[in-house]
Scaffold this active site. Structure first.
Site, mmCIF file in Angstrom:
data_model
loop_
_atom_site.group_PDB
_atom_site.id
_atom_site.type_symbol
_atom_site.label_atom_id
_atom_site.label_comp_id
_atom_site.label_asym_id
_atom_site.label_seq_id
_atom_site.Cartn_x
_atom_site.Cartn_y
_atom_site.Cartn_z
ATOM 1 N N LYS A 255 -20.467 51.627 78.408
ATOM 2 C CA LYS A 255 -20.729 50.175 78.447
ATOM 3 C C LYS A 255 -20.799 49.714 79.898
ATOM 4 O O LYS A 255 -19.869 49.981 80.669
ATOM 5 C CB LYS A 255 -19.600 49.442 77.714
ATOM 6 C CG LYS A 255 -19.678 47.925 77.767
ATOM 7 C CD LYS A 255 -18.660 47.311 76.815
ATOM 8 C CE LYS A 255 -18.682 45.798 76.822
ATOM 9 N NZ LYS A 255 -17.938 45.202 77.931
ATOM 10 N N HIS A 279 -20.808 42.530 81.616
ATOM 11 C CA HIS A 279 -19.462 42.068 81.308
ATOM 12 C C HIS A 279 -19.462 40.552 81.053
ATOM 13 O O HIS A 279 -18.521 39.842 81.366
ATOM 14 C CB HIS A 279 -18.511 42.408 82.468
ATOM 15 C CG HIS A 279 -17.133 42.835 82.031
ATOM 16 N ND1 HIS A 279 -16.758 44.145 81.883
ATOM 17 C CD2 HIS A 279 -16.027 42.120 81.717
ATOM 18 C CE1 HIS A 279 -15.481 44.210 81.514
ATOM 19 N NE2 HIS A 279 -15.021 42.983 81.393
ATOM 20 N N ARG A 314 -25.881 33.877 72.179
ATOM 21 C CA ARG A 314 -25.258 32.698 71.570
ATOM 22 C C ARG A 314 -25.938 32.292 70.264
ATOM 23 O O ARG A 314 -25.445 31.431 69.554
ATOM 24 C CB ARG A 314 -25.325 31.500 72.534
ATOM 25 C CG ARG A 314 -24.565 31.684 73.824
ATOM 26 C CD ARG A 314 -23.049 31.694 73.617
ATOM 27 N NE ARG A 314 -22.348 31.864 74.880
ATOM 28 C CZ ARG A 314 -22.067 33.048 75.447
ATOM 29 N NH1 ARG A 314 -22.411 34.164 74.829
ATOM 30 N NH2 ARG A 314 -21.449 33.125 76.604
HETATM 31 C C1 LIG Z 1 -12.021 37.026 77.977
HETATM 32 C C2 LIG Z 1 -12.849 38.271 78.047
HETATM 33 C C3 LIG Z 1 -12.215 39.502 78.056
HETATM 34 C C4 LIG Z 1 -12.972 40.672 78.130
HETATM 35 N N1 LIG Z 1 -12.339 41.875 78.095
HETATM 36 C C5 LIG Z 1 -13.060 43.023 78.103
HETATM 37 C C6 LIG Z 1 -12.413 44.274 77.948
HETATM 38 O O1 LIG Z 1 -11.205 44.366 77.792
HETATM 39 N N2 LIG Z 1 -13.194 45.386 77.977
HETATM 40 C C7 LIG Z 1 -14.560 45.334 78.143
HETATM 41 O O2 LIG Z 1 -15.214 46.374 78.156
HETATM 42 N N3 LIG Z 1 -15.184 44.141 78.258
HETATM 43 C C8 LIG Z 1 -14.476 42.995 78.216
HETATM 44 N N4 LIG Z 1 -15.110 41.789 78.288
HETATM 45 C C9 LIG Z 1 -16.585 41.764 78.314
HETATM 46 C C10 LIG Z 1 -17.122 41.765 76.884
HETATM 47 O O3 LIG Z 1 -16.891 42.991 76.245
HETATM 48 C C11 LIG Z 1 -18.622 41.517 76.840
HETATM 49 O O4 LIG Z 1 -19.270 42.444 77.672
HETATM 50 C C12 LIG Z 1 -19.018 40.108 77.245
HETATM 51 O O5 LIG Z 1 -18.086 39.158 76.784
HETATM 52 C C13 LIG Z 1 -20.381 39.822 76.652
HETATM 53 O O6 LIG Z 1 -20.864 38.596 77.076
HETATM 54 P P1 LIG Z 1 -20.753 37.255 76.203
HETATM 55 O O7 LIG Z 1 -19.333 36.807 76.330
HETATM 56 O O8 LIG Z 1 -21.709 36.361 76.870
HETATM 57 O O9 LIG Z 1 -21.095 37.615 74.775
HETATM 58 C C14 LIG Z 1 -14.379 40.611 78.217
HETATM 59 C C15 LIG Z 1 -15.012 39.361 78.196
HETATM 60 C C16 LIG Z 1 -14.268 38.199 78.095
HETATM 61 C C17 LIG Z 1 -14.981 36.877 78.043
#
Ligand SMILES: Cc1cc2nc3c(=O)[nH]c(=O)nc-3n(C[C@H](O)[C@H](O)[C@H](O)COP(=O)(O)O)c2cc1C
Length: 401
Positions: A255, A279, A314
């Site tokens: 990822k 991310h 979204r």
């Molecule tokens: C509060 C928060 C915590 C996250 N924690 C992780 C995590 O622990 N591991 C990870 O691979 N990605 C993490 N992400 C990224 C998400 O997996 C993802 O890539 C991202 O939220 C996608 O974008 P979107 O929020 O616009 O859907 C996190 C994102 C947010 C908003």
């Protein structure tokens, strides 16, 4: 507005914003530095139009999608979101259950508050484990053993955070691990009592149960969180990837891939799938949006591995656009996190239903009864570029600059 009246992910976000103290809400919504990446992620989706096909029989519409030998009810799943237990106690369990009930995959974050073993009680075959590799490789090895013993099918290795990103809004807010409410936040807390009561009733900051076994025995939640910070982020190389490939017998997903050459190299290293991801705008502010780089990555990799995508989704129509441009599967991070923060299991389920219904409506309106029949011929690029001729046209199409 109540949950039942929430029509869109935007409505759900507003409900979450209402329930959470500002600093906590911004822990979800924030990006990094100037937060341009955050804006770009959504804006890039808006550049695409879907061109309807006339006289198609769309009486029955099918959005089932197969991935890694399993058929899911919808072509999207839940991205890993760490520390979800801060937004609502046991949020990870609710997300796992909502995903299981909706028959879509749930990716459990390696920075979860709830342990691998507790999440595994819900629906292990439907759960993937996301690993933040630890600096101590013995800890990573043990995570793999636990995830395997738990019955998780797929390992997701996140690689877009090799060093700590510059999260300025969180820093200004004092939102960190472990979180501390400053005196100035007290009024906010009083105005959001249901969240405060949920937080305090569980004893304040939840323990990162997955990491607790490696910290000092009897360590407090704050001490476990600090221990996590000494182990993560950790820098990974292609050689480390080979180690994970050898150690993990199930499907392996990387990822955070953004370059065609890296996608090709992942395939050469035996990876089964990639998630194109920045991310959600929480790592590199100058990273392109995932949807921007999807066509070139798909062109380079073809069907050699599963191409998945997250960041900025979204609407159900975003998922349709991503599929037209070559994504086999799409994930959402904030959307379901807002849902669970706003209303627990019911909130997470509502988000999945909204996206599912939006996909269904979009398929009907564009005259495509089956999700797997979507292709670039449904896409019109901004601004006013002619749609690709309707055909089984080669994927991907070039996008207007
Ligand atoms: C509060 C928060 C915590 C996250 N924690 C992780 C995590 O622990 N591991 C990870 O691979 N990605 C993490 N992400 C990224 C998400 O997996 C993802 O890539 C991202 O939220 C996608 O974008 P979107 O929020 O616009 O859907 C996190 C994102 C947010 C908003």
């Amino acid at each position: 507005m109540r949950l039942g009246g929430a029509l869109s992910i935007g409505d759900i976000e507003r409900l979450a914003k209402r329930r959470l103290p500002r600093v906590v809400y911004e822990g979800i919504s924030s990006g990094v530095e100037d937060e341009r990446g955050l804006i770009r992620n959504e804006a890039e989706f808006h550049r695409y139009r879907l061109v309807p096909r006339a006289f198609a029989d769309v009486t029955k519409r099918d959005q089932t999608a197969s991935l890694f030998g399993r058929t899911y009810a919808s072509p999207f799943g839940i991205s890993p979101t760490g520390i979800a237990g801060i937004f609502r106690r046991d949020a990870e369990l609710m997300l796992a259950r909502a995903a299981s009930e909706a028959s879509v995959p749930f990716v459990m974050s390696g920075a979860s508050m709830v342990s691998i073993e507790r999440v595994a009680r819900i629906d292990p075959a439907n759960t993937w484990f996301q690993l933040y590799a630890a600096r101590d490789p013995k800890i990573s090895d043990d995570f793999l053993r636990r995830a395997r013993d738990a019955g998780f099918s797929t390992l997701v290795l996140t690689v877009d955070n090799p060093v700590p990103p510059k999260r300025e809004r969180d820093a200004r807010n004092g939102f960190r691990l472990p979180p501390k409410l400053a005196p100035r936040d007290m009024l906010e807390a009083l105005l959001h009592l249901p969240w405060v009561i949920d937080y305090l009733r569980g004893g304040g900051m939840p323990v990162m149960e997955t990491w607790a076994p490696y910290a000092t025995p009897g360590a407090s939640a704050a001490e476990v969180a600090r221990f996590f910070r000494t182990q993560s982020p950790s820098i990974q190389t292609w050689r480390d990837l080979d180690g994970f490939r050898r150690a993990w017998p199930g499907k392996l997903v990387v990822k955070g891939i953004m370059r065609p050459a890296d996608a090709v190299r992942c395939a050469e290293h035996g990876v089964d799938g990639i998630v194109i991801s920045n991310h959600g705008g929480k790592a590199l502010d100058r990273a392109p949006a995932s949807i921007e780089v999807l066509p070139s990555i798909k062109a380079a990799i073809g069907d050699r591995l599963a191409v998945m995508l997250d960041s900025g989704v979204r609407r159900g129509s975003d998922i349709v656009v991503a599929h037209c441009l070559g994504a086999d599967f799409v994930f959402v991070g904030r959307a379901t996190l807002y849902g669970v923060a706003a209303a627990g299991l019911a909130g997470a389920s509502r988000v999945l239903t909204i996206l599912r219904e939006e996909i269904d409506t979009t398929l009907g309106l564009i005259g495509c009864p089956r999700f797997d029949e979507l292709g670039p011929d449904f896409i019109l690029n901004e601004p006013g570029e002619p749609a690709t001729v309707e055909s089984a046209g080669p994927r991907p199409i070039a996008k207007a600059g």
